[in-house]
Design a protein around this motif. Structure first.
Motif, mmCIF file in Angstrom:
data_model
loop_
_atom_site.group_PDB
_atom_site.id
_atom_site.type_symbol
_atom_site.label_atom_id
_atom_site.label_comp_id
_atom_site.label_asym_id
_atom_site.label_seq_id
_atom_site.Cartn_x
_atom_site.Cartn_y
_atom_site.Cartn_z
ATOM 1 N N LEU A 127 91.110 -104.466 -187.741
ATOM 2 C CA LEU A 127 90.081 -103.432 -187.878
ATOM 3 C C LEU A 127 90.028 -102.911 -189.307
ATOM 4 O O LEU A 127 88.939 -102.716 -189.873
ATOM 5 N N LEU A 128 91.182 -102.699 -189.918
ATOM 6 C CA LEU A 128 91.212 -102.227 -191.303
ATOM 7 C C LEU A 128 90.556 -103.235 -192.234
ATOM 8 O O LEU A 128 89.832 -102.864 -193.171
ATOM 9 N N GLU A 129 90.800 -104.522 -191.995
ATOM 10 C CA GLU A 129 90.164 -105.559 -192.815
ATOM 11 C C GLU A 129 88.648 -105.536 -192.643
ATOM 12 O O GLU A 129 87.892 -105.682 -193.612
ATOM 13 N N VAL A 130 88.194 -105.343 -191.406
ATOM 14 C CA VAL A 130 86.750 -105.263 -191.149
ATOM 15 C C VAL A 130 86.152 -104.048 -191.860
ATOM 16 O O VAL A 130 85.067 -104.140 -192.456
ATOM 17 N N MET A 131 86.838 -102.927 -191.818
ATOM 18 C CA MET A 131 86.339 -101.713 -192.477
ATOM 19 C C MET A 131 86.293 -101.910 -193.989
ATOM 20 O O MET A 131 85.326 -101.492 -194.656
ATOM 21 N N SER A 167 86.783 -105.546 -180.490
ATOM 22 C CA SER A 167 85.380 -105.946 -180.483
ATOM 23 C C SER A 167 84.468 -104.725 -180.411
ATOM 24 O O SER A 167 83.429 -104.666 -181.099
ATOM 25 N N ALA A 168 84.836 -103.734 -179.612
ATOM 26 C CA ALA A 168 84.019 -102.525 -179.496
ATOM 27 C C ALA A 168 83.984 -101.762 -180.818
ATOM 28 O O ALA A 168 82.927 -101.260 -181.234
ATOM 29 N N ALA A 169 85.115 -101.664 -181.499
ATOM 30 C CA ALA A 169 85.160 -100.956 -182.781
ATOM 31 C C ALA A 169 84.305 -101.663 -183.829
ATOM 32 O O ALA A 169 83.565 -101.009 -184.584
ATOM 33 N N LYS A 170 84.399 -102.995 -183.887
ATOM 34 C CA LYS A 170 83.597 -103.749 -184.857
ATOM 35 C C LYS A 170 82.106 -103.604 -184.580
ATOM 36 O O LYS A 170 81.296 -103.439 -185.496
ATOM 37 N N GLU A 171 81.736 -103.651 -183.291
ATOM 38 C CA GLU A 171 80.326 -103.505 -182.924
ATOM 39 C C GLU A 171 79.807 -102.121 -183.292
ATOM 40 O O GLU A 171 78.683 -101.961 -183.789
ATOM 41 N N GLN A 228 79.089 -93.305 -198.462
ATOM 42 C CA GLN A 228 79.630 -91.946 -198.401
ATOM 43 C C GLN A 228 79.376 -91.307 -197.045
ATOM 44 O O GLN A 228 80.258 -90.647 -196.482
ATOM 45 N N LEU A 229 78.172 -91.499 -196.500
ATOM 46 C CA LEU A 229 77.854 -90.895 -195.206
ATOM 47 C C LEU A 229 78.631 -91.566 -194.078
ATOM 48 O O LEU A 229 79.075 -90.904 -193.128
ATOM 49 N N MET A 230 78.832 -92.870 -194.181
ATOM 50 C CA MET A 230 79.635 -93.564 -193.171
ATOM 51 C C MET A 230 81.091 -93.104 -193.233
ATOM 52 O O MET A 230 81.723 -92.861 -192.188
ATOM 53 N N PHE A 231 81.630 -92.966 -194.434
ATOM 54 C CA PHE A 231 83.007 -92.503 -194.590
ATOM 55 C C PHE A 231 83.150 -91.097 -194.009
ATOM 56 O O PHE A 231 84.143 -90.775 -193.345
ATOM 57 N N SER A 232 82.139 -90.260 -194.251
ATOM 58 C CA SER A 232 82.165 -88.907 -193.712
ATOM 59 C C SER A 232 82.117 -88.925 -192.190
ATOM 60 O O SER A 232 82.831 -88.152 -191.524
#
Length: 451
Positions: free
Chosen positions: A75-79, A15-19, A93-97
């Motif tokens: 988490l991978l599915e959410v990403m 939940s913390a990672a998704k948030e 691109q900036l988020m991936f970086s």
């Protein structure tokens, strides 16, 4: 974003990672909307990524948070969904970086582990935005980490799940940019110096089919790279041509641990199709070289930008000298077979050198070329190339560009204001049964037709 840490601490790890991903998306959109150039994610946000997504502890007294395998998959599915649903490429691109740019700290191993799983999943489910971001990452990141990512993907699709090779093959049409960078990474990873560093036959067959279908595929990164800047010295080459030439030239002499040749044209052990595949790859690489004059002339780069580096060529000839010496002393095959394989290797080297020089991919004087090849045994075709006419380029004396595949690797170019250097003397040949490769002007060749 530093003020949201307290709200994330009570949550469970998933939940913390998704948030955090949700807030990171909003933060980057606002950052780009503010118009600051270049946009840069602040250090507090990167620390949150490390703590709540990569689970690197920020405090020695705090036990690291861990995800179960199921939570990590979720988490991978959410990403994947996050990148797929974000329509702005600059945000992606900036988020991936922010997630995966290496910071030189203990969290980098976690970054690489998560990145490998994310890209592998993106290939499996066809998430093109992630593949496009990964292509940019491969272009900007140190080559040692690039080959680590390539190794993960090869293991996943060619070893762990061999039946899924067609899924990996689809990246050619899904994301040509990523496919080009993937070829460059695997061509850097596999140098044919050992059994472990010989490309799997499934991978080799895939790359051959890609280039045969679309020879310009291996030039996509070069065609899309701005000419105003230079690639980082430690990054991958701007094209995979150097690595692919190495594959083609070394393959007849590649050895397994038992010192038996396995990549011949007709007698490979265990992989009988490898020889013809390397032959087809060699032809495809030569055809790519022949595409370059029109591309380089259109960009005003013919004679000014070398896509095949002299340093890479020198390393290749050094490897060949060692392999030929080993073949002479340790091979279990007959002398005639050894000689045939050696001549095939040198024939391919000569063909690659001549076609690369004639089409502007290799900028090198004949004297330098003869010095580089001086330790190789005699070969008629190579002798013909080394004694050929000097190559002239319209822009040879134009000041070099700021752009180069590697800024520290500038092409060797002559200049009328410089005193010509004395050519290096040939090294003593380590192959007693072969003469050294001298320069013999006007040498008659017995294979020339008499009419």
């Amino acid at each position: 974003m530093g003020d949201i840490r307290q709200s994330l601490l009570p949550r469970d790890v998933l939940s913390a990672a998704k948030e955090l991903l949700y807030h990171l998306d909003i933060y980057i959109c606002n950052l780009l909307q503010a118009g600051r150039q270049p946009p840069q994610v602040d250090s507090k946000t990167l620390e949150l990524v490390e703590e709540f997504i990569l689970h690197a502890p920020q405090d020695r007294n705090t036990p690291p948070r861990r995800m179960s395998a199921l939570q990590e998959l979720q988490l991978l599915e959410v990403m994947c969904s996050c990148f797929q649903e974000q329509s702005r490429d600059a945000v992606r691109q900036l988020m991936f970086s922010a997630l995966f740019s290496l910071q030189g700290n203990q969290a980098d191993d976690s970054r690489m582990a998560l990145l490998g799983k994310l890209v592998s999943m993106a290939i499996a489910v066809g998430r093109v935005p992630i593949l496009e971001c990964a292509a940019t990452w491969l272009q900007r990141t140190h080559r040692l980490y690039c080959v680590r990512l390539a190794q993960v993907l090869v293991d996943d699709y060619c070893s762990t799940m061999p039946g899924s090779v067609p899924t990996l093959q689809n990246i050619h049409s899904a994301s040509p940019r990523f496919c080009c960078q993937f070829i460059t990474a695997v061509a850097t990873l596999y140098d044919l110096s050992s059994e472990e560093l010989t490309p799997p036959s499934e991978l080799l067959r895939m790359i051959v089919s890609w280039i045969q279908d679309d020879p310009r595929l291996v030039l996509i990164t070069f065609l899309n790279t701005p000419l105003s800047g230079s690639q980082p010295i430690s990054s991958l080459d701007v094209t995979p041509l150097g690595g692919l030439v190495r594959w083609c030239v070394k393959s007849p002499l590649a050895y397994r641990g038992d010192k038996k040749v396995v990549l011949t044209n007709s007698s490979a052990e265990g992989e009988p199709e490898a020889g013809p595949l390397f032959s087809a790859l060699h032809l495809s690489v030569l055809q790519v070289f022949m595409l370059l004059p029109s591309i380089l002339n259109e960009k005003g780069l013919f004679g000014r930008l070398a896509l095949l580096q002299v340093e890479s060529l020198a390393s290749l000839t050094s490897d060949l000298s060692r392999l030929l010496d080993q073949a002479d002393k340790q091979t279990h095959q007959s002398t005639s077979d050894t000689h045939t394989l050696s001549q095939l290797t040198l024939d391919r080297l000569a063909q690659a050198l001549q076609v690369a020089m004639a089409n502007g991919a290799l900028l090198c004087s004949r004297d330098d070329l003869r010095a580089i090849c001086s330790r190789l045994p005699h070969n008629n075709l190579l002798q013909l190339v080394l004694s050929g006419p000097v190559m002239y380029y319209n822009n040879m004396h134009t000041p070099p560009l700021a752009f180069s595949p590697h800024a520290a690797h500038s092409p060797i170019a002559s200049h009328p204001a410089h005193t010509p250097h004395t050519p290096l003397a040939p090294h003593p040949s380590p192959h007693p049964q072969y003469p050294a490769q001298p320069f013999m002007a006007g040498m008659p060749f017995p294979y020339r037709p008499g009419h």
